[in-house]
Design an enzyme around this catalytic site. Structure first.
Site, PDB file in Angstrom:
ATOM      1  N   LEU B 124      -7.347 -13.422  13.807  1.00  0.00           N
ATOM      2  CA  LEU B 124      -6.383 -13.076  14.848  1.00  0.00           C
ATOM      3  C   LEU B 124      -6.805 -11.763  15.523  1.00  0.00           C
ATOM      4  O   LEU B 124      -6.907 -11.677  16.739  1.00  0.00           O
ATOM      5  CB  LEU B 124      -4.981 -12.949  14.225  1.00  0.00           C
ATOM      6  CG  LEU B 124      -3.853 -12.417  15.121  1.00  0.00           C
ATOM      7  CD1 LEU B 124      -3.602 -13.351  16.299  1.00  0.00           C
ATOM      8  CD2 LEU B 124      -2.555 -12.256  14.313  1.00  0.00           C
ATOM      9  N   GLY B 130      -4.604  -5.394  17.765  1.00  0.00           N
ATOM     10  CA  GLY B 130      -4.364  -5.097  16.353  1.00  0.00           C
ATOM     11  C   GLY B 130      -2.927  -5.436  16.037  1.00  0.00           C
ATOM     12  O   GLY B 130      -2.576  -6.610  15.890  1.00  0.00           O
ATOM     13  N   SER B 131      -2.097  -4.412  16.017  1.00  0.00           N
ATOM     14  CA  SER B 131      -0.662  -4.666  15.814  1.00  0.00           C
ATOM     15  C   SER B 131      -0.113  -5.522  16.949  1.00  0.00           C
ATOM     16  O   SER B 131       0.825  -6.293  16.769  1.00  0.00           O
ATOM     17  CB  SER B 131       0.095  -3.341  15.773  1.00  0.00           C
ATOM     18  OG  SER B 131      -0.366  -2.564  14.695  1.00  0.00           O
ATOM     19  N   ARG B 242       2.569 -13.225   3.668  1.00  0.00           N
ATOM     20  CA  ARG B 242       2.848 -11.808   3.401  1.00  0.00           C
ATOM     21  C   ARG B 242       3.292 -11.547   1.976  1.00  0.00           C
ATOM     22  O   ARG B 242       2.988 -10.501   1.402  1.00  0.00           O
ATOM     23  CB  ARG B 242       3.950 -11.314   4.340  1.00  0.00           C
ATOM     24  CG  ARG B 242       3.409 -10.822   5.626  1.00  0.00           C
ATOM     25  CD  ARG B 242       4.481 -10.102   6.416  1.00  0.00           C
ATOM     26  NE  ARG B 242       4.004  -9.942   7.776  1.00  0.00           N
ATOM     27  CZ  ARG B 242       4.575 -10.523   8.825  1.00  0.00           C
ATOM     28  NH1 ARG B 242       5.649 -11.283   8.681  1.00  0.00           N
ATOM     29  NH2 ARG B 242       4.075 -10.325  10.014  1.00  0.00           N
ATOM     30  N   GLN B 336      -3.008  10.795 -10.790  1.00  0.00           N
ATOM     31  CA  GLN B 336      -2.406  12.087 -11.147  1.00  0.00           C
ATOM     32  C   GLN B 336      -2.180  12.194 -12.660  1.00  0.00           C
ATOM     33  O   GLN B 336      -2.509  13.198 -13.271  1.00  0.00           O
ATOM     34  CB  GLN B 336      -1.069  12.251 -10.394  1.00  0.00           C
ATOM     35  CG  GLN B 336      -0.490  13.645 -10.467  1.00  0.00           C
ATOM     36  CD  GLN B 336      -1.382  14.657  -9.740  1.00  0.00           C
ATOM     37  OE1 GLN B 336      -2.180  14.299  -8.891  1.00  0.00           O
ATOM     38  NE2 GLN B 336      -1.249  15.922 -10.099  1.00  0.00           N
ATOM     39  N   GLU B 363      -2.542  -7.685   7.476  1.00  0.00           N
ATOM     40  CA  GLU B 363      -1.448  -8.657   7.685  1.00  0.00           C
ATOM     41  C   GLU B 363      -0.209  -7.967   8.261  1.00  0.00           C
ATOM     42  O   GLU B 363       0.922  -8.284   7.917  1.00  0.00           O
ATOM     43  CB  GLU B 363      -1.149  -9.434   6.386  1.00  0.00           C
ATOM     44  CG  GLU B 363      -2.362 -10.277   6.010  1.00  0.00           C
ATOM     45  CD  GLU B 363      -2.084 -11.395   5.037  1.00  0.00           C
ATOM     46  OE1 GLU B 363      -0.955 -11.929   5.056  1.00  0.00           O
ATOM     47  OE2 GLU B 363      -3.013 -11.741   4.299  1.00  0.00           O
ATOM     48  N   THR B 365       0.712  -3.831   9.747  1.00  0.00           N
ATOM     49  CA  THR B 365       0.904  -2.544   9.061  1.00  0.00           C
ATOM     50  C   THR B 365       2.352  -2.455   8.575  1.00  0.00           C
ATOM     51  O   THR B 365       3.228  -3.199   9.042  1.00  0.00           O
ATOM     52  CB  THR B 365       0.627  -1.362  10.008  1.00  0.00           C
ATOM     53  OG1 THR B 365       1.627  -1.364  11.035  1.00  0.00           O
ATOM     54  CG2 THR B 365      -0.763  -1.461  10.641  1.00  0.00           C
TER      55      THR B 365
HETATM   56  C1  LIG Z   1     -10.153  -4.669   5.503  1.00  0.00           C
HETATM   57  C2  LIG Z   1      -9.418  -5.370   6.587  1.00  0.00           C
HETATM   58  C3  LIG Z   1      -9.318  -6.740   6.576  1.00  0.00           C
HETATM   59  C4  LIG Z   1      -8.662  -7.419   7.599  1.00  0.00           C
HETATM   60  N1  LIG Z   1      -8.618  -8.801   7.579  1.00  0.00           N
HETATM   61  C5  LIG Z   1      -8.122  -9.435   8.661  1.00  0.00           C
HETATM   62  C6  LIG Z   1      -8.182 -10.865   8.753  1.00  0.00           C
HETATM   63  O1  LIG Z   1      -8.675 -11.544   7.828  1.00  0.00           O
HETATM   64  N2  LIG Z   1      -7.725 -11.478   9.856  1.00  0.00           N
HETATM   65  C7  LIG Z   1      -7.190 -10.774  10.891  1.00  0.00           C
HETATM   66  O2  LIG Z   1      -6.798 -11.377  11.864  1.00  0.00           O
HETATM   67  N3  LIG Z   1      -7.084  -9.423  10.830  1.00  0.00           N
HETATM   68  C8  LIG Z   1      -7.547  -8.746   9.747  1.00  0.00           C
HETATM   69  N4  LIG Z   1      -7.475  -7.375   9.692  1.00  0.00           N
HETATM   70  C9  LIG Z   1      -6.849  -6.649  10.786  1.00  0.00           C
HETATM   71  C10 LIG Z   1      -5.508  -6.043  10.409  1.00  0.00           C
HETATM   72  O3  LIG Z   1      -4.528  -7.039  10.279  1.00  0.00           O
HETATM   73  C11 LIG Z   1      -5.183  -4.976  11.432  1.00  0.00           C
HETATM   74  O4  LIG Z   1      -6.015  -3.893  11.170  1.00  0.00           O
HETATM   75  C12 LIG Z   1      -3.735  -4.562  11.438  1.00  0.00           C
HETATM   76  O5  LIG Z   1      -2.909  -5.581  11.886  1.00  0.00           O
HETATM   77  C13 LIG Z   1      -3.484  -3.300  12.233  1.00  0.00           C
HETATM   78  O6  LIG Z   1      -4.109  -3.308  13.484  1.00  0.00           O
HETATM   79  P1  LIG Z   1      -5.026  -2.082  13.921  1.00  0.00           P
HETATM   80  O7  LIG Z   1      -5.904  -1.782  12.816  1.00  0.00           O
HETATM   81  O8  LIG Z   1      -5.612  -2.399  15.219  1.00  0.00           O
HETATM   82  O9  LIG Z   1      -4.027  -0.882  14.062  1.00  0.00           O
HETATM   83  P2  LIG Z   1      -3.255  -0.432  15.374  1.00  0.00           P
HETATM   84  O10 LIG Z   1      -2.458  -1.562  15.871  1.00  0.00           O
HETATM   85  O11 LIG Z   1      -4.192   0.223  16.294  1.00  0.00           O
HETATM   86  O12 LIG Z   1      -2.257   0.646  14.779  1.00  0.00           O
HETATM   87  C14 LIG Z   1      -2.556   2.034  14.628  1.00  0.00           C
HETATM   88  C15 LIG Z   1      -1.311   2.722  14.089  1.00  0.00           C
HETATM   89  O13 LIG Z   1      -0.243   2.574  15.005  1.00  0.00           O
HETATM   90  C16 LIG Z   1       0.887   1.995  14.379  1.00  0.00           C
HETATM   91  N5  LIG Z   1       1.564   1.138  15.344  1.00  0.00           N
HETATM   92  C17 LIG Z   1       1.022   0.270  16.240  1.00  0.00           C
HETATM   93  N6  LIG Z   1       1.971  -0.337  16.925  1.00  0.00           N
HETATM   94  C18 LIG Z   1       3.144   0.142  16.497  1.00  0.00           C
HETATM   95  C19 LIG Z   1       4.499  -0.099  16.830  1.00  0.00           C
HETATM   96  N7  LIG Z   1       4.832  -0.994  17.767  1.00  0.00           N
HETATM   97  N8  LIG Z   1       5.445   0.568  16.140  1.00  0.00           N
HETATM   98  C20 LIG Z   1       5.132   1.466  15.175  1.00  0.00           C
HETATM   99  N9  LIG Z   1       3.871   1.734  14.824  1.00  0.00           N
HETATM  100  C21 LIG Z   1       2.893   1.068  15.471  1.00  0.00           C
HETATM  101  C22 LIG Z   1       0.312   1.207  13.240  1.00  0.00           C
HETATM  102  O14 LIG Z   1       1.263   0.995  12.213  1.00  0.00           O
HETATM  103  C23 LIG Z   1      -0.826   2.094  12.780  1.00  0.00           C
HETATM  104  O15 LIG Z   1      -0.325   3.091  11.948  1.00  0.00           O
HETATM  105  C24 LIG Z   1      -8.085  -6.687   8.666  1.00  0.00           C
HETATM  106  C25 LIG Z   1      -8.170  -5.300   8.655  1.00  0.00           C
HETATM  107  C26 LIG Z   1      -8.845  -4.643   7.665  1.00  0.00           C
HETATM  108  C27 LIG Z   1      -8.926  -3.154   7.731  1.00  0.00           C
END
Ligand SMILES: Cc1cc2nc3c(=O)[nH]c(=O)nc-3n(C[C@H](O)[C@H](O)[C@H](O)COP(=O)(O)OP(=O)(O)OC[C@H]3O[C@@H](n4cnc5c(N)ncnc54)[C@H](O)[C@@H]3O)c2cc1C
Ligand SMILES: Cc1cc2nc3c(=O)[nH]c(=O)nc-3n(C[C@H](O)[C@H](O)[C@H](O)COP(=O)(O)OP(=O)(O)OC[C@H]3O[C@@H](n4cnc5c(N)ncnc54)[C@H](O)[C@@H]3O)c2cc1C
Lengths: 260, 385
Positions: B124, B130-131, B242, B336, B363, B365
Site C-alpha cells: 500500500l 504513508g499515513s 491489526r 532498564q 500498519e 502509526t
Molecule cells: C519496517 C517497515 C515495514 C513496513 N511494511 C509495510 C508493508 O508491508 N506494506 C505497506 O503497505 N506498508 C508498510 N510499511 C509502511 C508503514 O505502514 C508506514 O510507514 C506507516 O503507515 C507510516 O507512514 P510514514 O512512514 O510515511 O509516516 P508519515 O505518514 O510520514 O508520518 C510521519 C509522522 O506524522 C504522523 N502523522 C501523519 N499523519 C497524521 C495525522 N493525520 N494525525 C496525526 N499524526 C499524523 C505519524 O503518526 C508519524 O508520527 C512499513 C514500514 C516499515 C518502517
C-alpha cells in the site's frame, strides 16, 4: 513402499539410574520420551515416503503407557501405529525384544525397517541387527545419508570410524540410523489433531503368533552380571609404506608386544 | 492467567512455542546481525501447518480465525519480532484475497499460501502515501484484457521474497478515494522488479523493499473486488490484521519481561538480588500488569472479530494501539531493569527494544490508530443523540 519404524520409549535423561540389587533400570518418576535416535528413524521414514511413496507405521514394544510415544510419532506425520503389549513380554532382553518385534514385523510385512542406532537407556545397539537376523534379511547399521532410493534398491552411506561406506541393498532391508542423517521435524497441527483421534492398534503374543518360550523374562538368555561402559581403545596404529615395509613394521610391533 | 482457550488453541500455542524455543531463539541474534531472511524457519512453520491457520479448510487451511493466528503470532514474537513480522505480513497480504477474492482467485492462491509454498506481501505504502493512503500515485490502466501498472511501492515487508503481492493502485484519479483498486501480482511478471533492501533499526530478519512497476501487464482478472474498491479492501484488510500487530506487542513484551525477571533474580548488588529492591519490583509489577491487560484486550478483540462482527475498526485499532505502546514501554523497562547488561548484545532485550519500535509505526502509526478510534467515537456519539 511399506516402511516400519521401531521406536522405544525411554526415560528423558542420559543419566539412567540402576538398581544395584537387581541390576535393572529404575524408571519410576522419570518423564518418558521417544528414544532420540528413533526420532531420526521416524524422520527417515517420512522422508522415504515423501520420495518414494508408500506409508509409514511406527511400532513399539512396551507397557500401555508407551502409547504416548506412538501418538507423538503420529503428530509428526506417520500413518499408523502399533503397540505390542502383553504381560508375557515383560523382562525381555535384547534377544527377546528383537524376536518379538521381528514376529510383529513378519505379521505386518515391510519393505524397509528403520531403527535407531541404539536406545539411550539400554545402549546395546543390538535390537536392530537382531531383528534383521530373525527375519533373515540384510541390515545396514549407522546410516548417515540416503543417497538414492528406487523401486528395487536403496543406496546409503554407513558411518565408520574413519569415513563411510557406500552400500546398496535390495528390499526388504533393515537400517539403523545415526543423528547425522537428518533433523527430525516438529509435529504439525494437523498431525497433532490426527494423533488425538488416532486408533492405536494393540497386539499381544497371540496376535503375532509368537512362541511363548521365546518371550519376556523366560525367553531372555541374558544374565546381567555387571554394567559398565566399555573402555574405548584408541591405540590403533595404521602402518604405512610398501608391503615389505608394512610387514616388517608389523613383525616388529608384534614382537614388541611379545606376541611373536 | 487462564484465557479458557480450547484444546486446539492450546495445541497451537504449544506448537508455536516449541518452534520459537527450538528453532528461533538459537538463531535470532545471528539473523539480527546478518539480516538474512529466515527461510529455514519459514519451512518449519510451513511443515507445522501454521501458514494455514486462518485459511478456510476448503482451501487447504485449518479454518481457524483471528484468535488462533494471534496466539501463534504472540508465541513467535516472544522469540523474535523479525521472524514474526515475516509470518504476520504474510497474513496481511493474504487478507485481500481471503476477504474480497473470487472463488477462482482463492482456489488459485490460497492452497499454496496455506501450505507455506508461496509467501505473500501487501503493498500500500508509497513515498508520498504513508499515513495518507490518498496520496497513492501508482496507477493501473485497463487496456483490453490487461491492466498496466506503473509506480513504486516502498517499505514493503516480504518484498523480493514473497511470490504473491496484493497491491493498491489508482484506476481512476477523477474519483478520488473511490478511484483506487486492489490487484494481485505475481513475482516474475515482466515489468515488476524490486528496489533496494532497507537497512533497518530492528526486525532485521524481515525483508523490506521497494516494489517497482514499469508497464507491468497483468490479466484483467487479477483485480481483487471491483474497480474503485481499493481503499475498502485496504481498510478491511488492516482491520483484520491489526490485532495481529497487537499480538506481536504482547509477545515481544512477554519475552523481554521474562528476561528481565530472570536477570533481576540473579544480579546481586548491595548484597541482595536486585529483584528484592522495591523500585525494581514495582517496575516488574507494572510490566506484568500491562502485558496481561494487553493480552486480554488482544484476545477479546480477536474473539470479537471471529464472531463475525461487521465494524471492528475501533476495536482493532485499540488492540494495536494499546498492546504496541505497552510493548515499547515494557521492552524499554526490561533494558532498564537489566542495567548495562540490558544494553549489551549478549542479552536479547536490546534487540527486543529496537524491534518493538516498529510496532508503533507500521500498519498505521499509533497516532493514526488514535484518529481511527476518535472518529469512531464521534460517529457513535452522534448516532446516540
Ligand atoms: C519496517 C517497515 C515495514 C513496513 N511494511 C509495510 C508493508 O508491508 N506494506 C505497506 O503497505 N506498508 C508498510 N510499511 C509502511 C508503514 O505502514 C508506514 O510507514 C506507516 O503507515 C507510516 O507512514 P510514514 O512512514 O510515511 O509516516 P508519515 O505518514 O510520514 O508520518 C510521519 C509522522 O506524522 C504522523 N502523522 C501523519 N499523519 C497524521 C495525522 N493525520 N494525525 C496525526 N499524526 C499524523 C505519524 O503518526 C508519524 O508520527 C512499513 C514500514 C516499515 C518502517
Ligand atoms: C543392562 C540392561 C538392563 C535392562 N533393564 C531393564 C529393565 O529394568 N526393565 C526393562 O523393561 N527392560 C530392561 N532391559 C531391556 C532393554 O532395556 C530393552 O528392552 C531392549 O532389550 C532394548 O535394548 P536396548 O535398549 O539396548 O536397545 P538398542 O538395541 O540399543 O535399540 C536399538 C533400536 O532398536 C529399537 N528398539 C529397541 N527396543 C525397542 C522396543 N521395545 N520397541 C521398539 N523398538 C525398539 C529402536 O529402534 C532402537 O533405537 C535391560 C537391558 C539391559 C542391557
Amino acid at each position: 513402499m511399506k516402511i516400519i519404524v521401531c521406536i522405544k520409549q525411554v526415560p528423558d535423561t542420559a543419566e539412567v539410574r540402576i538398581n544395584p540389587e537387581t541390576n535393572t533400570l529404575i524408571r519410576d518418576g522419570v518423564p518418558s520420551i521417544i528414544n532420540p535416535y528413533d526420532m531420526h528413524a521416524i524422520e527417515a521414514g517420512l522422508h522415504i515416503k515423501e520420495k518414494a511413496g508408500g506409508n509409514v507405521t511406527v511400532i513399539t514394544m512396551g507397557p500401555p503407557q508407551a502409547e504416548t510415544a506412538l501418538r507423538e510419532a503420529i503428530s509428526m506425520g506417520v500413518d499408523s501405529a502399533v503397540l505390542l503389549t502383553d504381560r508375557a513380554f515383560a523382562g525381555s532382553d535384547t534377544w527377546a525384544t528383537a524376536y518379538t518385534l521381528a514376529k510383529a514385523i513378519e505379521y505386518l510385512g515391510a519393505d524397509i525397517i528403520l531403527c535407531g542406532k541404539q536406545a539411550i537407556d539400554g545402549d546395546t545397539a543390538q535390537v536392530g541387527p537382531e531383528i534383521a537376523e530373525f527375519l533373515d534379511i540384510p541390515h545396514i547399521s549407522y546410516i548417515r545419508k540416503i543417497d538414492e532410493i528406487k523401486d528395487n534398491k536403496i543406496v546409503v552411506q554407513r558411518l565408520m570410524d574413519d569415513g563411510y561406506d557406500v552400500i546398496e541393498s535390495s528390499f526388504p532391508v533393515l537400517l539403523t540410523v545415526v543423528k547425522e542423517l537428518n533433523v527430525p521435524r516438529l509435529p504439525s497441527i494437523k498431525g497433532k489433531m490426527a494423533a488425538k483421534k488416532a486408533v492405536i492398534q494393540k497386539m499381544n503374543a497371540a496376535d503375532i503368533k509368537a512362541d511363548e518360550n521365546c518371550l519376556g523374562l523366560k525367553g531372555s538368555p541374558t544374565q546381567v552380571r555387571n554394567i559398565f561402559a566399555p573402555e574405548v581403545k584408541k591405540d590403533r596404529i595404521m602402518l604405512e609404506g610398501t608391503t615389505e615395509e608394512k610387514v616388517t613394521a608389523l613383525v616388529n610391533e608384534l614382537m614388541r608386544l611379545k606376541c611373536l | 492467567m487462564d484465557y479458557f482457550l480450547s484444546e486446539e488453541q492450546v495445541m497451537i500455542r504449544d506448537l508455536a512455542r516449541q518452534i520459537a524455543e527450538e528453532k528461533i531463539v538459537p538463531v535470532r541474534a545471528e539473523l539480527d546481525e546478518t539480516g538474512e531472511f529466515p527461510w529455514d524457519i519459514m519451512k518449519v512453520l510451513a511443515q507445522s501447518d501454521l501458514f494455514g491457520l486462518f485459511i478456510p479448510e476448503e482451501y487447504g487451511g485449518l479454518g481457524k480465525g483471528c484468535l488462533e493466528l494471534s496466539i501463534a503470532v504472540e508465541e513467535l514474537s516472544r522469540a523474535c519480532l523479525g521472524v514474526s513480522t515475516t509470518f504476520a505480513a504474510n497474513a496481511l497480504g493474504t487478507y485481500p484475497l481471503l476477504l474480497f477474492g473470487t472463488d477462482e482467485q482463492k482456489k488459485k492462491y490460497l492452497p499454496d499460501i496455506a501450505a507455506g509454498k508461496r509467501l505473500v506481501a501487501f503493498g500500500l505504502t508509497e513515498a508520498n502515501a504513508g499515513s495518507d493512503a490518498g496520496g497513492t500515485q501508482t496507477t493501473a490502466r485497463l487496456e483490453g484484457n490487461e491492466y498496466i501498472i506503473n509506480g513504486t511501492k516502498q517499505w514493503i515487508t516480504n518484498g523480493g521474497e514473497a511470490e504473491v503481492y496484493t497491491i493498491i493502485a489508482i484506476t481512476d484519479r477523477s474519483k478520488g478515494p473511490r478511484g483506487a483498486s486492489a490487484f494481485v501480482v505475481e513475482k516474475g511478471t515482466p515489468g515488476f522488479t524490486f528496489g533496494k533492501k532497507e537497512n533497518k533499526m530492528g526486525i532485521r530478519a524481515s525483508a523490506t523493499t521497494e516494489l517497482i512497476f514499469d508497464n507491468c501487464r497483468i490479466p484483467r482478472d487479477n483485480i481483487i473486488g471491483k474497480e474503485g474498491m481499493g481503499f475498502v479492501v485496504a481498510m478491511k484488510t488492516l482491520d483484520s490484521s491489526r490485532t495481529g500487530v497487537g499480538a506481536q506487542g504482547v509477545g515481544v513484551a512477554q519475552g523481554a519481561f521474562e528476561e528481565a525477571v530472570k536477570f533481576a533474580k540473579q544480579r546481586v548488588q548491595f548484597g541482595h538480588p536486585v529483584i528484592t529492591f522495591q523500585a525494581v519490583q514495582h517496575m516488574l509489577a507494572d510490566m506484568a500488569t500491562s502485558i496481561e491487560a494487553s493480552r486480554a484486550l488482544v484476545y477479546a478483540v480477536a474473539r470479537f472479530i471471529d464472531s463475525g462482527a461487521k465494524d471492528v475498526s475501533k476495536e482493532s485499532a485499540m488492540s494495536k494501539l494499546f498492546a504496541t505502546d505497552v510493548a515499547m514501554k515494557v521492552t524499554t523497562d526490561a533494558v532498564q531493569v537489566m542495567g548495562g547488561s540490558g544494553y549489551m548484545k549478549e542479552y536479547p532485550v536490546e534487540k527486543m527494544m529496537r524491534d518493538a519500535k516498529i510496532l508503533q509505526i507500521y500498519e498505521g502509526t499509533n497516532q493514526i490508530q488514535r484518529n481511527v478510534i476518535g472518529q469512531a467515537l464521534i460517529k457513535e456519539f452522534t448516532k446516540k443523540k
